[in-house]
Motif scaffolding. Structure first.
Motif, mmCIF file in Angstrom:
data_model
loop_
_atom_site.group_PDB
_atom_site.id
_atom_site.type_symbol
_atom_site.label_atom_id
_atom_site.label_comp_id
_atom_site.label_asym_id
_atom_site.label_seq_id
_atom_site.Cartn_x
_atom_site.Cartn_y
_atom_site.Cartn_z
ATOM 1 N N UNK B 260 0.880 -1.183 -0.060
ATOM 2 C CA UNK B 260 -0.027 -0.083 0.198
ATOM 3 C C UNK B 260 1.008 1.232 -0.010
ATOM 4 N N UNK B 261 1.885 1.277 0.737
ATOM 5 C CA UNK B 261 2.628 2.456 0.976
ATOM 6 C C UNK B 261 3.653 2.963 -0.197
ATOM 7 N N UNK B 262 4.371 1.987 -0.703
ATOM 8 C CA UNK B 262 5.130 2.454 -1.881
ATOM 9 C C UNK B 262 4.438 3.117 -3.095
ATOM 10 N N UNK B 263 3.478 2.648 -3.735
ATOM 11 C CA UNK B 263 2.886 3.039 -4.899
ATOM 12 C C UNK B 263 2.277 4.706 -4.211
ATOM 13 N N UNK B 264 1.679 4.616 -3.194
ATOM 14 C CA UNK B 264 0.954 5.771 -2.974
ATOM 15 C C UNK B 264 2.057 6.962 -2.503
ATOM 16 N N UNK B 265 3.140 6.507 -2.029
ATOM 17 C CA UNK B 265 4.112 7.628 -1.893
ATOM 18 C C UNK B 265 4.781 8.005 -3.231
ATOM 19 N N UNK B 266 4.626 7.048 -3.878
ATOM 20 C CA UNK B 266 5.378 7.533 -5.312
ATOM 21 C C UNK B 266 4.544 8.260 -6.125
ATOM 22 N N UNK B 267 3.360 8.345 -6.008
ATOM 23 C CA UNK B 267 2.386 8.823 -7.112
ATOM 24 C C UNK B 267 2.582 10.531 -6.711
ATOM 25 N N UNK B 310 7.460 2.370 3.711
ATOM 26 C CA UNK B 310 7.684 2.148 2.132
ATOM 27 C C UNK B 310 7.101 3.333 1.450
ATOM 28 N N UNK B 311 6.389 4.432 2.153
ATOM 29 C CA UNK B 311 5.904 5.417 1.246
ATOM 30 C C UNK B 311 6.800 6.529 1.241
ATOM 31 N N UNK B 312 7.861 6.545 2.185
ATOM 32 C CA UNK B 312 8.961 7.486 2.347
ATOM 33 C C UNK B 312 9.775 7.060 1.018
ATOM 34 N N UNK B 313 10.115 5.660 0.989
ATOM 35 C CA UNK B 313 10.840 5.355 -0.283
ATOM 36 C C UNK B 313 10.064 5.750 -1.585
ATOM 37 N N UNK B 314 8.859 5.496 -1.567
ATOM 38 C CA UNK B 314 8.106 5.922 -2.523
ATOM 39 C C UNK B 314 8.280 7.443 -2.850
ATOM 40 N N UNK B 315 8.461 8.317 -1.888
ATOM 41 C CA UNK B 315 8.230 9.650 -2.231
ATOM 42 C C UNK B 315 9.759 10.072 -3.035
ATOM 43 N N UNK B 316 10.666 9.130 -2.681
ATOM 44 C CA UNK B 316 11.827 9.594 -3.352
ATOM 45 C C UNK B 316 11.895 9.418 -4.881
ATOM 46 N N UNK B 317 11.043 8.530 -5.436
ATOM 47 C CA UNK B 317 10.785 8.196 -6.689
ATOM 48 C C UNK B 317 10.514 9.471 -7.678
ATOM 49 N N UNK B 318 9.393 10.234 -7.338
ATOM 50 C CA UNK B 318 9.179 11.257 -8.119
ATOM 51 C C UNK B 318 10.226 12.414 -7.918
#
Lengths: 155, 498
Positions: B260-267, B310-318
């Motif tokens: 749940x966390x990674x993709x939402x963080x990455x969006x 997981x979301x923190x890692x996701x935020x770094x993608x964009x």
């Protein structure tokens, strides 16, 4: 002490302030002299968009606040004196930092803040404040090559 | 170059002794500021910007990455033991985590949070390793119109998903945009909203605004409410190990939280808060013990804590691939990139691949360090909470003054810091979220450049944002994010009123 019994009047005032700010922005930017139109959009367009957005947002904030039925909320209380104390400390820093120097000014900021938060052990607070400001002074001026003002404590 | 070989190169950067030292310092500081109330990762990075100016950029970002990861670990500690989440991403953790602590199961709650964070952090960093280059490929197709659309989307989602009131969220956005306009227009050199002040020609510094809103505004708010607020710390007692039952109930929530966390963080949808809520709801629906939720269910700690990491890692993608910050901390990291004259975005992976892959590799290492730091040392971190509040906030304001003054050695900035702090106080009293303002402050000038560039290319034709299918799609998505909550609210009020 400030007692906020309802968000309503504050919300209306906040919305009005936002809308006024937006209108002021549009007015101020219109005073800017025109530049040669070498680009399709100049430096005035985005500020106008933001100003317009602020006006609309302000109106929405007012509408939201007006829809509140009084009596539904819990009153929130704020102490004003400690806010004034910390503010005084920071404003003092803005005037005194370069004359008095970092170590003394930072100690004053530390002491006033701690006092505002209810700390009454004066000597301990001053000692910690001096240690903190002295430590950062040494770290910044000798290890990081940034210069904090020495002020009246030259050594 | 494939991601794997690039990552191996990155490890050779991250494993250099100096960088290992920066990573450990970062996770250590991150955990500490995560535990402490009143100071978060965005503020810490803002305060460190002047001090790190003379650093190698890769070292600075390894430090910042460690702080970002560490803060998410640390904030669960305060959420569980004190019921005051250090960061918003741990608000959900506090519900059941604190209930567990009251029952004497604080150690187990801390353990499932730490191990879950490790599992999720590692898996999500691995996902980041592969998603970021893929995003780069996509981003190379982007023109100014697409970038502008993307920034509008980020601004809309950061508001509509955060906080309770849409108008007040937008108030925060537009205040940030307005503050971002102050200074010299980069394209024409004209001064805007400077009122003849030379100090304002360079704009109101991002650091000053972040520090003013987060440190001074927060301190002023807390001090005004100090007398009306009590807190209780629950000591860790009894067995500190998770039982077999605890493990059995934790591992699935960890994995679901990650997913749940990674993709939402990455969006470009901002931040780590929403995934924690979604994870909580999901676990509540799937568990065999729904009656325990709210009263100390371990799933309700395991899931959200995995999700926020997981979301923190996701935020770094964009942030890395597009140069698009979607949280206040990411916005400060972007400001750090700008300080070094580096423009994050697709080209960064070619021009500064050492920096990027070194940072990614150090995130893997940082996660291991955090597990070690947090499991056995939880008791030590709790001691940090014993620092008397007056001294803690005194220290925060000393560092705030220090950070702002050393930016430019300007007293004007110190006075401005207080002014912005008062604005922050007013925003908190009115329940206006602060984070959107910071994101807007950073995104505003970038959005203006892309808007003007796009319109110059189209010779002033605004249809450029609709004729590109990609830009139109992104703008449509932004519109949907704006309208869907409104429609839901309308339907809700219609269902209630008759």
């Amino acid at each position: 002490m400030l007692r906020m019994t309802s968000y309503k009047p504050y919300g209306v005032a906040f919305g009005a302030a936002l809308a006024l700010l937006g209108a002021a922005m549009i007015w101020v930017i219109s005073l800017l002299p025109d530049t040669a139109a070498y680009a399709a959009v100049g430096p005035k367009m985005f500020p106008r968009l933001v100003g317009g957005g602020l006006i609309l947002t302000g109106l929405a904030v007012i509408r939201e606040a007006m829809s509140i039925v009084p009596g539904d909320e819990d009153a929130i209380e704020y102490d004003v004196l400690p806010i004034l104390a910390i503010s005084a400390g920071l404003i003092f820093a803005a005037f005194a930092l370069e004359r008095l120097g970092w170590i003394l000014t930072a100690t004053v900021v530390f002491f006033v803040t701690a006092w505002a938060f209810g700390e009454r052990r004066r000597l301990a607070t001053i000692a910690i404040g001096l240690a903190l400001s002295g430590g950062t002074y040494l770290l910044f001026n000798y290890a990081l090559q940034l210069s904090l003002p020495a002020g009246i404590l030259r050594f | 170059m494939s991601s794997i070989s690039a990552l191996l190169d990155g490890f050779s950067v991250a494993l250099a002794p100096a960088n290992l030292l920066w990573a450990s310092l970062g996770v250590f500081m991150g955990t500490a500021i995560g535990v402490l109330p009143g100071i978060g990762p965005a503020l810490t990075i803002a305060l460190l910007l002047p001090a790190t100016f003379s650093f190698e950029p890769s070292s600075a970002f390894i430090l910042f990455g460690g702080i970002y990861y560490g803060a998410v670990y640390g904030s669960s500690t305060t959420a569980i033991l004190l019921n005051t989440p250090g960061e918003t991403a741990s608000v959900v953790t506090a519900i059941d985590g604190h209930a567990m602590a009251k029952q004497g199961r604080g150690a187990q709650a801390l353990a499932t949070a730490a191990i879950g964070s490790f599992v999720a952090g590692t898996l999500a960093t691995a996902a980041l390793t592969f998603v970021a280059p893929a995003l780069v490929t996509l981003a190379l197709k982007f023109g100014p119109a697409e970038y502008f659309a993307l920034m509008v989307l980020a601004l809309v989602t950061v508001t509509s998903l955060l906080g309770t009131s849409l108008p007040r969220g937008f108030a925060s956005i537009f205040l940030g945009l307005a503050l971002g306009l102050v200074g010299m227009d980069v394209q024409t050199g004209q001064a805007r909203f400077t009122f003849g002040q030379l100090e304002l020609l360079d704009g109101v510094g991002t650091v000053i605004i972040a520090v003013g809103l987060f440190a001074v505004g927060e301190a002023l708010y807390v001090v005004a409410r100090e007398r009306f607020h009590r807190e209780e710390i629950y000591a860790i007692k009894g067995s500190v190990w998770m039982s077999r039952e605890d493990w059995r109930r934790s591992w699935k929530p960890w994995l679901r939280g990650t997913v749940i966390g990674f993709p939402i963080g990455a969006l470009p949808a901002g931040g780590a808060e929403i995934p924690t809520f979604l994870s909580y709801v999901t676990e509540k629906r799937l568990t065999k013990h729904p009656e325990e939720f709210g009263k100390g269910a371990i799933e309700a700690v395991a899931g959200p804590e995995a999700a926020n990491n997981a979301a923190v890692a996701g935020v770094l993608a964009p942030l890395l691939a597009l140069g698009l910050p979607t949280s206040a901390t990411a916005a400060m990291m972007l400001a750090a990139f700008q300080q070094y004259g580096i423009q994050p975005g697709p080209l960064l992976f070619q021009t500064n691949s050492q920096l990027i892959w070194g940072l990614l590799a150090s995130l893997y290492i940082g996660n291991v360090m955090l597990l070690v730091l947090n499991l056995p040392l939880a008791g030590l971190w709790v001691r940090l909470l014993l620092i008397p509040r007056p001294w803690l906030y005194g220290g925060i304001l000393v560092f705030a003054t220090l950070g702002v003054y050393t930016l430019d050695n300007s007293l004007f900035d110190v006075a401005l810091l207080w002014g912005i702090g008062m604005l922050g106080l007013a925003m908190r009293m009115l329940d206006v979220p602060v984070a959107p303002c910071i994101v807007a402050l950073i995104l505003g000038p970038m959005a203006e450049q892309h808007l003007r560039r796009a319109l110059s290319i189209s010779q002033g034709d605004p249809l450029v944002f609709v004729s590109s299918p990609l830009a139109a799609g992104i703008l449509g998505l932004a519109l949907a994010f704006l309208l869907v909550p409104l429609l839901l609210k309308l339907r809700q009020s219609q269902a209630v009123s008759p």
